[in-house]
Design an enzyme around this catalytic site. Structure first.
Site, PDB file in Angstrom:
ATOM      1  N   LYS A  30       0.818  -1.212   0.000  1.00 55.98           N
ATOM      2  CA  LYS A  30       0.000   0.000   0.000  1.00 55.98           C
ATOM      3  C   LYS A  30       0.856   1.268   0.000  1.00 55.98           C
ATOM      4  CE  LYS A  30      -0.734   0.273   5.023  1.00 55.98           C
ATOM      5  NZ  LYS A  30       0.015   1.510   5.236  1.00 55.98           N
ATOM      6  N   THR A  31       1.995   1.262   0.699  1.00 57.79           N
ATOM      7  CA  THR A  31       2.845   2.458   0.707  1.00 57.79           C
ATOM      8  C   THR A  31       3.375   2.740  -0.692  1.00 57.79           C
ATOM      9  OG1 THR A  31       3.497   1.985   2.995  1.00 57.79           O
ATOM     10  CG2 THR A  31       4.853   3.543   1.760  1.00 57.79           C
TER      11      THR A  31
ATOM     12  N   ASP B 157      -3.724   7.508   4.580  1.00 53.36           N
ATOM     13  CA  ASP B 157      -3.288   6.138   4.851  1.00 53.36           C
ATOM     14  C   ASP B 157      -3.996   5.616   6.102  1.00 53.36           C
ATOM     15  OD1 ASP B 157      -1.912   3.781   4.642  1.00 53.36           O
ATOM     16  OD2 ASP B 157      -0.006   4.576   5.371  1.00 53.36           O
ATOM     17  N   GLU B 158      -4.074   4.283   6.236  1.00 51.76           N
ATOM     18  CA  GLU B 158      -4.666   3.618   7.422  1.00 51.76           C
ATOM     19  C   GLU B 158      -6.038   4.217   7.762  1.00 51.76           C
ATOM     20  OE1 GLU B 158      -3.345   1.043   8.394  1.00 51.76           O
ATOM     21  OE2 GLU B 158      -1.152   1.137   8.338  1.00 51.76           O
TER      22      GLU B 158
ATOM     23  N   GLN C  62      -7.972  -5.050   9.254  1.00 45.64           N
ATOM     24  CA  GLN C  62      -6.884  -4.723  10.181  1.00 45.64           C
ATOM     25  C   GLN C  62      -7.252  -3.569  11.105  1.00 45.64           C
ATOM     26  OE1 GLN C  62      -2.659  -5.251   8.751  1.00 45.64           O
ATOM     27  NE2 GLN C  62      -3.618  -5.006   6.754  1.00 45.64           N
TER      28      GLN C  62
ATOM     29  N   ARG D  31       1.613 -11.432  10.112  1.00 47.33           N
ATOM     30  CA  ARG D  31       2.957 -10.907  10.380  1.00 47.33           C
ATOM     31  C   ARG D  31       4.009 -11.914   9.931  1.00 47.33           C
ATOM     32  NH1 ARG D  31       1.660  -6.553   9.652  1.00 47.33           N
ATOM     33  NH2 ARG D  31      -0.310  -7.562   9.175  1.00 47.33           N
TER      34      ARG D  31
END
Length: 725
Positions: free
Chosen positions: A35-36, A224-225, A255, A607
């Site tokens: 995503k970044t 973002d987020e 998330q 993770r």
């Protein structure tokens, strides 16, 4: 730079998000989906293709680290000068709001040099308000008021929006404190973190021309987020965007794990309504984990309702099966996790490649002790080691004073904890009196009260503290160690004091105090000439003195699942997968909270890059007593074909069957130092009992014994001194 270069090395979904026509879009970005990279390339596309200038772009992140990374990657991608990029507003919500208020302090009705309050500074202001209002902080703890004020600000509510005459004493008192606190901040030109967002939002609402200026300036906004935005952050964005800005929201409803601190996963759904029409793009290709790990994560999260929906997939290898270890108790679980970490290290992984994740901070104590015994370096990520935590140090200070009233450090730590009206002035005078007389602080307090050195209120508060110490001494004189600690936590008010801290913090502190009692129950003194309490305090001091891994030294990472978000590791352990622990007991009866627990499990699983170990304990000490919790429902939600159940008695893993009872079959053996099933034995602490189970081998050998006076116990044979009788 050629425009086509911006789309190189992007997958189809990423290219779609990056090159979309200027429109409101929601990018649903799964874990490890890049995503970044998409955000950075989208900004570059807007500038190179759509003709946007850096001056017209506002990008919002949730951490300063993420903002810094975005700027760096933009500079590398575009070759832009630092001057050009500085025209772009890139930062956190709080950072951007602060920048806005500094530029428009007059319109925001602030002093030019207003002061930012951090959490500690804010608490000091609240304490002064308590003194002015003469509010009893033993009934209404300071931190409770701090939580209330910040929560209301995050909801966009001022004190005047609340009912000052509410029928509920709590709401009425908190509103009174909020009102006085707000007035104190106005007088002093003080702005806390929650105020930054609320004040800048009000700046938009009360200054139409200023709002129009920024709406015309920021034609392109990227966030973002997005699933972590709270009420005031969403309102801030909505007002600034108006009807003409092009807004790109990047987030993942699967998330969203910060509901306890105000994040609203509903904002993702609301975005599609408030900013319609919205283009939805799903980033589902994962670049982090094996397909086995992703299949497990997909299966777990599919049990949540009202998802926007996506399925992670990868072109990576299938990978190893997910291991599941059914430990007899938490000690056995910790021992096995250490063994597995050693195995991974022998396979060539660095200690930095290994992470141990747990739901509750309190779980770290047993794990820390296991790693210390094997001299394996570890580091608590985003937190403190067990015996360094504030609530544990408070409890130990009370215990130290029971053994030595002249322990000045312990006296200073808890003389006003919980708060009992002993302020800084009283303590300064007491220190002076102690120094002049050559006394300890306790001796000085006794002498000062006799000599009537202090005014009545201070004298009364000091006398109450001394009376408490005497009372604790009398009440615990004949107690076993664990019972003694339990009494101290209750009678001192420490347990209730920390419980009143709202949200996850207060809950974690109470769980840590309960874990301290567990540590005392399991503790066996080494020096029989000294009391159990003295032995335990020595052990706690030594454990606290054993340093974590040095800065730069490779170390196994231990952390809560909440702290793990955004990180990745080749080897991951999810420990404590049991009902009432994970999912947490406070979430089980609330569908919304249970779904957040499941999202937390999804975050934990994703993770892992290559190796994943899940573990649970059939018996675990919780809240000071043994609990027999069922294995977590999240384990049952993972397809059986993805899991191998690891057994101590075999070097070969066996397929895991989801419908089974989760119990590990016991293979009888007489290779336990001559001990046999059904044999009567004697233990130097628990007395006589009968062996009911024998399992494990070598260092992992253990016995389940039913003691006549103590009930069922599981003992590791290498530490237990058992004699036939």
């Amino acid at each position: 730079m050629d425009v086509s270069d911006l789309l190189l090395d992007l997958n189809p979904a990423q290219r779609e998000a990056v090159s979309a026509e200027p429109c409101n879009q929601l990018v649903l970005a799964g874990a490890g989906s890049g995503k970044t990279r998409v955000l950075v390339h989208r900004i570059a596309w807007l500038m190179r293709v759509e003709g946007a200038s850096p001056h017209q772009i506002l990008a919002v992140t949730f951490t300063n680290k993420a903002a810094h990374e975005m700027r760096e990657r933009l500079a590398q991608l575009m070759g832009e000068s630092s001057f050009a990029l500085r025209q772009m507003w890139v930062g956190t919500f709080h950072g951007l709001a602060h920048r806005l208020l500094r530029a428009h302090w007059r319109e925001a009705k602030l002093s030019e040099n207003f002061q930012i309050l951090d959490s500690d500074d804010q608490l000091r202001v609240i304490k002064r308000v308590y003194q002015e209002l003469q509010i009893d902080d033993s009934r209404w703890p300071h931190r409770q008021a701090q939580w209330f004020i910040n929560e209301k600000k995050d909801e966009g509510l001022r004190a005047q929006h609340l009912d000052a005459n509410h029928y509920d004493p709590f709401a009425r008192t908190m509103t009174q404190i909020y009102t006085a606190y707000q007035e104190a901040c106005e007088r002093g030109g003080l702005v806390d973190f929650a105020e930054l967002l609320l004040r800048s939002h009000e700046l938009w609402l009360h200054n139409a021309e200023l709002l129009k200026h920024y709406q015309q300036r920021f034609r392109f906004m990227l966030v973002d987020e997005f699933q972590d935005t709270n009420t005031i952050q969403y309102a801030w964005l909505r007002v600034l965007a108006g009807k003409s800005a092009v807004l790109t929201a990047v987030g993942d409803d699967d998330q969203s794990i910060y509901g306890w601190r105000g994040a609203r996963v509903e904002n993702l759904h609301q975005f599609q309504k408030d900013f319609a029409p919205v283009t939805l793009t799903r980033l589902e290709q994962n670049y982090r984990s094996t397909s086995t790990i992703l299949d497990a994560a997909n299966a777990v999260i599919a049990n949540n309702g009202e998802r926007l929906g996506k399925t992670l997939w990868t072109e990576s290898v299938e990978g190893e099966a997910i291991d599941l270890y059914a430990a007899f108790n938490d000690l056995d679980e910790a021992r096995f996790i250490v063994d597995r970490a050693q195995t991974w290290l022998k396979q060539g992984y660095s200690a930095d490649d290994i992470a141990i994740l747990y739901r509750s901070n309190a779980q770290s104590r047993v794990l820390e002790e296991a790693f210390l015994r094997q001299d394996l370096p570890y580091r608590i990520h985003g937190g403190q080691r067990f015996y360094e935590r504030l609530e544990i140090k408070n409890a130990l200070a009370y215990l130290r004073l029971l053994k030595n009233r002249n322990d000045d450090a312990a006296f200073e730590r808890v003389v006003n904890t919980p708060t009992r009206g002993i302020g800084n002035k009283t303590m300064d005078d007491l220190r002076t009196f102690a120094r002049d007389q050559g006394f300890s602080l306790h001796e000085a307090a006794v002498g000062a009260l006799r000599a009537k050195v202090f005014p009545n209120r201070a004298s009364g508060a000091l006398q109450n503290f001394l009376d408490l110490l005497n009372h604790l001494q009398e009440q615990t004189a004949d107690c076993e160690l664990a019972e003694l600690v339990q009494q101290v936590l209750q009678e001192s008010g420490l347990r209730e004091f920390h419980r009143m801290e709202k949200g996850e913090r207060g809950q974690a502190r109470v769980e840590n105090l309960d874990e301290l009692i567990n540590a005392c129950r399991a503790f066996e003194p080494e020096d029989e000439e000294r009391s159990a309490l003295e032995n335990f305090l020595d052990r706690a001091a030594l454990d606290a003195g054993d340093a974590q891994a040095e800065e730069g030294q490779a170390a196994v990472q231990m952390m809560t699942l909440h702290s793990a978000k955004g990180l990745e590791f080749p080897c991951v352990v999810l420990a404590g997968l049991e009902e009432n622990l994970f999912p947490h007991r406070m979430s089980i009866d609330e569908p919304g909270r249970l779904e957040e627990e499941r999202r937390l499990c999804y975050v934990g699983i994703t993770r892992a890059m290559q190796n994943l170990l899940l573990s649970y304990a059939e018996v675990r000490r919780m809240n000071g007593e043994e609990r027999y919790n069922a294995p977590s429902r999240f384990l049952r939600e993972i397809p059986s074909g993805l899991i191998n159940e690891v057994r101590l008695r075999s070097t070969v893993s066996r397929p895991y069957v989801a419908a089974a009872s989760f119990k590990t079959k016991i293979e009888k053996s007489n290779e336990y130092g001559g001990l046999q099933l059904g044999q009567n034995v004697r233990h130097n602490k628990f007395g006589e009992g009968v062996i009911l189970q024998l399992e494990g081998r070598g260092a992992a050998a253990r016995a389940t014994i039913n003691f006549a006076s103590e009930g069922m116990k599981c003992l590791m044979l290498q530490y237990a001194s058992l004699e036939p009788c």
